[in-house]
Motif scaffolding. Sequence first.
Motif, short mmCIF file in Angstrom:
data_model
loop_
_atom_site.label_atom_id
_atom_site.label_comp_id
_atom_site.label_asym_id
_atom_site.label_seq_id
_atom_site.Cartn_x
_atom_site.Cartn_y
_atom_site.Cartn_z
N LYS A 15 0.89 -1.19 -0.03
CA LYS A 15 -0.07 -0.01 0.09
C LYS A 15 0.95 1.45 0.23
O LYS A 15 1.79 1.42 0.84
CB LYS A 15 -0.95 0.08 1.25
CG LYS A 15 -1.83 1.47 1.38
CD LYS A 15 -2.89 1.23 0.36
CE LYS A 15 -3.52 2.62 0.46
NZ LYS A 15 -4.93 2.54 -0.77
N TYR A 17 0.95 5.53 -0.42
CA TYR A 17 0.28 6.98 -0.44
C TYR A 17 1.16 7.86 -1.28
O TYR A 17 2.32 8.34 -0.46
CB TYR A 17 0.00 7.34 1.09
CG TYR A 17 -0.74 6.57 1.88
CD1 TYR A 17 -2.30 6.64 1.80
CD2 TYR A 17 0.00 5.69 3.01
CE1 TYR A 17 -2.94 5.88 2.62
CE2 TYR A 17 -0.93 4.94 3.93
CZ TYR A 17 -2.34 5.15 3.62
OH TYR A 17 -3.02 4.33 4.35
N THR A 48 -2.32 1.26 8.84
CA THR A 48 -2.70 0.89 7.35
C THR A 48 -2.78 -0.65 7.27
O THR A 48 -3.57 -1.02 6.84
CB THR A 48 -1.35 1.29 6.60
OG1 THR A 48 -1.10 2.74 6.73
CG2 THR A 48 -1.55 1.06 5.33
N THR A 52 -6.19 -2.28 6.31
CA THR A 52 -6.30 -3.23 5.25
C THR A 52 -6.79 -4.64 5.53
O THR A 52 -7.48 -5.29 4.83
CB THR A 52 -4.82 -3.31 4.56
OG1 THR A 52 -4.21 -2.14 4.39
CG2 THR A 52 -4.90 -4.00 3.26
N LEU A 57 -9.55 -0.10 4.23
CA LEU A 57 -8.61 0.02 2.94
C LEU A 57 -8.32 -1.03 1.92
O LEU A 57 -8.21 -2.11 2.35
CB LEU A 57 -7.30 0.64 3.45
CG LEU A 57 -6.76 1.92 3.83
CD1 LEU A 57 -5.30 1.94 4.30
CD2 LEU A 57 -7.16 2.85 2.78
N ARG A 58 -8.36 -0.76 0.67
CA ARG A 58 -8.15 -1.74 -0.38
C ARG A 58 -6.61 -1.59 -0.62
O ARG A 58 -6.11 -0.51 -0.69
CB ARG A 58 -8.85 -1.29 -1.49
CG ARG A 58 -9.04 -2.77 -2.36
CD ARG A 58 -9.38 -2.41 -3.82
NE ARG A 58 -10.90 -1.99 -3.90
CZ ARG A 58 -11.86 -2.91 -3.95
NH1 ARG A 58 -11.62 -4.06 -4.42
NH2 ARG A 58 -13.08 -2.65 -4.37
N PRO A 59 -5.66 -2.61 -0.54
CA PRO A 59 -4.31 -2.58 -0.67
C PRO A 59 -4.22 -2.27 -2.37
O PRO A 59 -5.15 -2.58 -3.03
CB PRO A 59 -3.75 -3.91 -0.31
CG PRO A 59 -4.94 -4.77 -0.45
CD PRO A 59 -6.26 -4.08 -0.40
N ASP A 60 -2.81 -1.70 -2.55
CA ASP A 60 -2.58 -1.65 -4.09
C ASP A 60 -2.25 -3.05 -4.87
O ASP A 60 -2.95 -3.22 -5.88
CB ASP A 60 -1.35 -0.66 -4.21
CG ASP A 60 -1.15 0.77 -3.62
OD1 ASP A 60 -2.25 0.98 -3.50
OD2 ASP A 60 -0.19 0.96 -3.30
N THR A 72 -10.45 -8.66 -0.61
CA THR A 72 -9.92 -7.76 -1.43
C THR A 72 -10.65 -7.65 -2.94
O THR A 72 -10.72 -6.45 -3.66
CB THR A 72 -8.38 -7.96 -1.78
OG1 THR A 72 -8.03 -9.18 -1.56
CG2 THR A 72 -7.67 -7.05 -0.76
#
Length: 232
Positions: A15, A17, A48, A52, A57-60, A72
Amino acid sequence: MGTMKNTLNATHLVKTYGSVRALADVSITVEGGESVAIMGPSGSGKSTLLHTLSGILRPDSGTVRLGPVDVTSLSDKERSTLRRERFGFVFQDGQLVDELTARENVAFPLLLSGWKRSRAMREADQWLSRLGLNDMGGRKPGEMSGGQAQRVAIARSLVHSPAVVFADEPTGALDQATGHEVMQILTTVCQMSKATLIVVTHDMEVAKWCNRLVEIRDALIHDDRKLGVGQA
Ligand SMILES: Nc1ncnc2c1ncn2[C@@H]1O[C@H](COP(=O)(O)OP(=O)(O)OP(=O)(O)O)[C@@H](O)[C@H]1O
């Protein structure tokens, strides 16, 4: 049996930013019923990771699974349903609705899931009593101490029998003795409910209540070890 179903499994989470890498390549498996403390320096990626794992949060890239469910790959709507039904959350403070009584705050997740009001209120009362808050049902958050409010928040996080409770600095706003009490209660009721507990904390005294300690450093898992009760 029931534990496999609730295994939380994250693989190769990344993840970022902008130019900041908050999670570089994090993999972790937490079995149903474990209690895990996540520690590490400020900015290392603890929140984070918690966000996640809990589908906020959605991870990259990388995947998070709860049992057979690939969290996910769910849509935003499906993820918020999963969060509401399978996860509980305890934060540092300010998580209760000020206008609602303790009883109504605890009943809230059940009302969202469509329980009848009278049944939800009865269930909330049982949880309040379990947490030693019999007399607090009619009080609003502003009329309680910090420790009492955290116990109400704990009741609310567990009332719908979640698979996993995520706690982000749950004792951060409390003095040490009250924090100690809150951790004792949190770990006890999670164990009673067979819920997995994942706690982010700066405080080794808090981490000691868990049976596993994961240390994050520079967006990576630096150490992962079992703890005996009271050991660290
Ligand atoms: N929304 C965001 N936008 C930009 N950068 C962010 C954002 N959230 C976190 N970061 C950055 O990602 C890194 C990891 O942050 P994170 O909050 O996960 O760390 P942490 O270990 O929980 O820190 P702390 O203990 O201070 O709460 C930090 O460098 C932080 O500045």
